[in-house]
Motif scaffolding. Structure first.
Motif, PDB file in Angstrom:
ATOM      1  N   SER A  91       0.855  -1.179   0.000  1.00  0.00           N
ATOM      2  CA  SER A  91       0.000   0.000   0.000  1.00  0.00           C
ATOM      3  C   SER A  91       0.893   1.232   0.000  1.00  0.00           C
ATOM      4  CB  SER A  91      -0.889   0.017   1.245  1.00  0.00           C
ATOM      5  OG  SER A  91      -0.102   0.247   2.386  1.00  0.00           O
ATOM      6  N   THR A  92       0.272   2.379  -0.272  1.00  0.00           N
ATOM      7  CA  THR A  92       1.030   3.625  -0.298  1.00  0.00           C
ATOM      8  C   THR A  92       1.786   3.830   1.010  1.00  0.00           C
ATOM      9  OG1 THR A  92      -0.947   4.394  -1.396  1.00  0.00           O
ATOM     10  CG2 THR A  92       0.774   6.011  -1.018  1.00  0.00           C
ATOM     11  N   GLN A  93       1.046   3.705   2.118  1.00  0.00           N
ATOM     12  CA  GLN A  93       1.709   4.004   3.383  1.00  0.00           C
ATOM     13  C   GLN A  93       2.748   2.949   3.728  1.00  0.00           C
ATOM     14  OE1 GLN A  93      -1.012   4.191   6.665  1.00  0.00           O
ATOM     15  NE2 GLN A  93      -2.335   2.617   5.835  1.00  0.00           N
ATOM     16  N   LEU A 111       4.720   1.405   1.561  1.00  0.00           N
ATOM     17  CA  LEU A 111       5.930   1.680   0.778  1.00  0.00           C
ATOM     18  C   LEU A 111       6.723   2.834   1.369  1.00  0.00           C
ATOM     19  CD1 LEU A 111       4.580   1.054  -2.760  1.00  0.00           C
ATOM     20  CD2 LEU A 111       6.669   0.077  -1.827  1.00  0.00           C
TER      21      LEU A 111
END
Lengths: 458, 399
Positions: free
Chosen positions: A362-364, A366
């Motif tokens: 997920s974005t967070q 990474l």
């Protein structure tokens, strides 16, 4: 349903080095990143020198680690477990085992079964969670029936799935459904009627004085029809029927490949071959794991660098590769970081466990992986808070002559190969033109390598 | 505090243009939210919400018959009409209803209900009841694929919460991002790979990781702005859901440009001792909804937001032997917002007339009709491809 023609010995034929698939640093690093939590530079060199058989033998025997295992490991681990008076400490105990223990393959398999029988400390108390972890650890390579019965006769999963509430005339379907859908058959191999009847079989399962017990007074002793078989089945009869069903062997094969094989590396034929082999060997997990790890397919190009590294693996591997043994990161903080990256041990998101694979990224997560790498090499996870010195590590192994050689060293620790041109160019550009090799630049280089998209695959 | 945003607003950008990265110029331009845009917030109630004890048909004789220990007295309910009342924990939802900002779509589900959490959730996410032709993208992601890209590099959708991005948000082109706290988007400078952000084409795993990393770093800039900005709304309850909705409100008020937000509330799988747990969950849900709507109304942005809350299934009509309920079929979908047509939509399921096939509630409204209305009637994006078919819209919004 199962493909009876797929023989495990054909599709899972053993690996032997060839011109196209030589035994080299790349394959040695691959083995240790999939079946261990990465390796130190010395361990990789030793594996390359001794050949694949010896390297795999050592992993299976719990003797792969040449560095970082304290002499009093068992003692310390025992004390940590006994004094784990809150969930964070229990998690830290497991991270201690993964980081310092002599037998990482057992920890990876314990993690696999923790995901398969996903039970959470949100509902189950700490002591029961620890006991379940022992059960998973003890039976992690046993025939699956032994593991399954041990887990089902242990309080944690029974509390988790409301088994004690399920009694004659008052069925509670929770355990019956997840036993069929998640622990054995998988969706599509049973009907809603089967779930209801299975719940009746399981009536009377209870916990007394922290032990599994069958309460005859609460058991529905009547006839039930499950999976087209009729009889006065009890809970253990149900488990036997589920173990004999071919879908269970197929689901096990899938689960084992999910843990050790890359995305799309094992197709239908391979899964069916492994499932057939499992059925012929009483669903022996240890057999299947060894078969996979020794196979040609495991060392094939399609299987190298094609699996997303999970948060626990990422956190522990980073510390091991950088040999942070003298001033190790706090295992409490490692557990915290892993949770922030999406894998909170003893607290899976739901009964289905962690989906894994691409879902980890997920974005967070990474951005969190980049931040973890920066904190780790910056020494922010240790008590003293002193920055690490990755350039000294490289020099100790005769590397890090210049910035290029240092980047090469980090990438080889990860993948056993120097960075591809594109990756190399990105790294040097981010470090800035004409950057000199100072300890600070070396730390930044290590953090950048670990934060790269390439480092999220193994 | 002198934030990057206030700095940019105060400084003539023309003068700075050559040295300010493009995304920051766009950030400053987009800093005032437009009241006439349309945003959607989806709340996923995980575990299977007991719809019967959420929207209680107290006048139905089947209610007392099937609910022995879990029965709620008529006098305690939050009255909707002379046959229906909301759970007593939902006083705040009652106030929204009074203010004309709350609606209940009754008996929502799909044919041949699946009682597996995972299968049923996958059906709600992809809008494909048939597992055979299920795409690896969801109804909102596919819908947003056909919408204009948000300005300033903002993601098309944002999931606020821990763990994996919901499949509903995944599209083929549009970007979905996830966060728990805005601070999660502040990247340590040591690990910041820019200016060399990798890009990639193709569908293999390595390309996927490079692409999603690039997305993460660009979304991070917008979210970092929010993290640094001030938060002037304090009237939110302490629950996790309320705090997540508060963050959504901050993003909307900051004019991020994202149009779809997603949050989750877990714990609805109440197989045993349901009453206390369910009370707490509905109380948190309705408190969070009211705080969120009030916040946006106060900011004069109430007209642009609609909230939709759903669960993967309802629960069994008959309670089980452990003062709980097992996995069921149809359930209510809840809507909140200034432009929601308030009150009940659809027929109330009858507890004495169960579906002979599975012995539970009949499905009155196919969930894809709700989705079609939200996509076309609210977000203004075509629904047919996203839902793999045409579904009759429902009267859910005021025009």
């Amino acid at each position: 349903m199962a493909d009876t023609t797929a023989k495990p010995n054909d599709v899972w034929a053993p690996y032997a080095p060839t011109k196209d698939a030589p035994w080299d640093l790349r394959r040695a690093a691959h083995l240790r990143r999939r079946a261990d939590f990465a390796a130190t530079w010395e361990e990789l060199q030793r594996d390359v020198q001794d050949g694949p058989q010896a390297a795999i033998d050592r992993l299976l025997a719990g003797k792969a680690r040449a560095r970082g295992v304290p002499e009093n490991f068992q003692e310390v681990a025992g004390v940590l477990a006994d004094t784990a008076d809150e969930p964070g400490r229990l998690k830290a105990w497991w991270f201690y085992r993964m980081l310092f223990g002599p037998d990482p393959l057992t920890d990876r398999l314990t993690l696999l079964w923790h995901n398969h029988f996903a039970t959470s400390i949100e509902k189950v108390d700490r002591a029961a969670m620890r006991q379940q972890n022992q059960v998973l650890r003890q039976h992690c390579r046993a025939p699956f029936g032994e593991l399954l019965r041990a887990v089902l006769h242990d309080p944690a999963v029974l509390i988790w799935l409301d088994a004690p509430a399920n009694r004659k005339g008052h069925p509670n379907e929770n355990l019956a459904r997840e036993l069929m859908e998640l622990f054995t058959l998988g969706i599509g191999h049973y009907t809603e009627k089967d779930v209801k009847e299975a719940a009746r079989c399981l009536t009377g399962w209870a916990i007394a004085e922290n032990q599994f017990r069958e309460d005859d007074a609460r058991h529905d002793a009547g006839e039930k029809t499950v999976l087209c078989k009729t009889g006065k089945w009890k809970g253990d009869d149900l488990v036997t029927m589920l173990l004999e069903h071919p879908a269970t062997s197929r689901r096990l094969a899938w689960r084992i490949c999910q843990a050790f094989m890359g995305e799309k590396a094992a197709g239908e034929t391979e899964l069916n071959g492994l499932a057939n082999g499992l059925r012929q060997r009483d669903l022996n997990i240890g057999w299947a794991v060894e078969m996979v790890l020794r196979s040609r397919l495991f060392f094939a190009d399609v299987n190298i660098g094609t699996r997303v590294v999970g948060p626990v693996e990422f956190v522990v591997s980073s510390a091991r590769m950088l040999e942070l043994f003298e001033q190790p990161p706090s295992t409490l903080l490692l557990a915290d970081w892993s949770a922030r990256l999406g894998q909170n041990l003893f607290t899976p998101p739901n009964v289905g466990g962690w989906a894994g694979g691409r879902d980890w990224l997920s974005t967070q997560a990474l951005i969190g992986r980049g931040n973890f790498a920066a904190a780790l090499v910056g020494g922010k996870l240790t008590r003293a808070g002193e920055p690490t010195d990755p350039s000294a590590l490289a020099r100790r192994h005769g590397r890090g002559r210049d910035l290029d050689d240092l980047l090469g060293f980090f990438c080889e620790l990860l993948h056993g190969t120097p960075p591809a041109t594109q990756w190399h160019d990105r790294l040097t550009k981010a470090l800035g033109a004409g950057a000199k090799l100072t300890p600070e630049v070396a730390r930044r280089a290590a953090a950048l390598v670990l934060a790269s998209p390439e480092a999220q695959l193994a | 505090m002198f934030t990057r945003r206030t700095f940019l607003k105060a400084t003539p950008l023309i003068a700075l243009a050559p040295t300010v990265p493009e995304f920051l110029v766009r950030t400053a331009r987009a800093a005032t939210p437009q009241a006439d845009a349309r945003d959607l917030v989806v709340i996923q109630l995980d575990g299977g919400n007991d719809g019967i004890n959420t929207v209680v048909p107290f006048a139905d004789e089947g209610y007392a018959k099937h609910r022995k220990t879990l029965q709620i007295n008529k006098g305690q309910l939050v009255k909707v009409n002379d046959k229906i009342g909301l759970h007593p924990a939902m006083a705040d939802a009652g106030k929204l209803l009074e203010a004309g900002r709350f609606a209940i779509v009754q008996g929502v589900g799909y044919p041949n209900p699946n009682r597996s959490h995972f299968e049923s959730m996958a059906i709600w996410h992809t809008a494909r009841p048939d597992a055979e032709n299920r795409p690896d993208a969801g109804w909102l992601g596919l819908g947003l694929d056909d919408a204009p890209k948000p300005q300033g590099g903002a993601p098309a959708s944002v999931y606020v919460g821990p763990g994996t991005l919901p499949a509903a948000l995944c599209g083929r082109k549009c970007i979905a991002s996830g966060l728990t706290r805005p601070e999660d988007f502040l990247l340590a400078p040591e690990a910041d790979p820019r200016p060399a952000v990798p890009t990639a084409d193709g569908d293999n795993l390595a390309a996927f990781v490079r692409r999603i990393s690039a997305d993460a770093f660009s979304a991070a800039d917008r979210m970092a702005e929010i993290a640094r900005g001030k938060d002037d709304s304090s009237r939110y309850p302490a629950s996790e859901l309320a705090q997540h909705l508060r963050l959504v409100a901050r993003m909307i008020k900051a004019g991020v440009g994202t149009r779809v937000y997603y949050a989750r509330q877990g714990g609805y799988d109440t197989h045993a001792g349901q009453f206390g747990t369910h009370f707490r969950l509905l109380n948190e849900l309705s408190g969070a909804l009211k705080a969120f709507i009030d916040d946006l109304v106060a900011a004069k942005l109430g007209e642009r937001v609609a909230v939709l809350a759903f669960s993967e299934f309802g629960r069994t009509v008959k309670e089980n032997g452990s003062a709980g309920t097992d996995h069921g079929t149809a359930g209510p979908v809840l809507l909140a917002g200034d432009r929601v047509k308030p009150g009940l939509v659809g027929e109330t399921p009858i507890l004495t007339e169960l579906d002979p096939k599975h012995g539970d509630l009949k499905v009155g409204i196919d969930f894809r009709r709700v989705y079609a209305t939200v996509l076309e009637g609210w977000l203004g994006v075509p629904a047919k491809a996203a839902l793999d078919g045409t579904f009759e819209p429902l009267p859910l919004f005021r025009t």
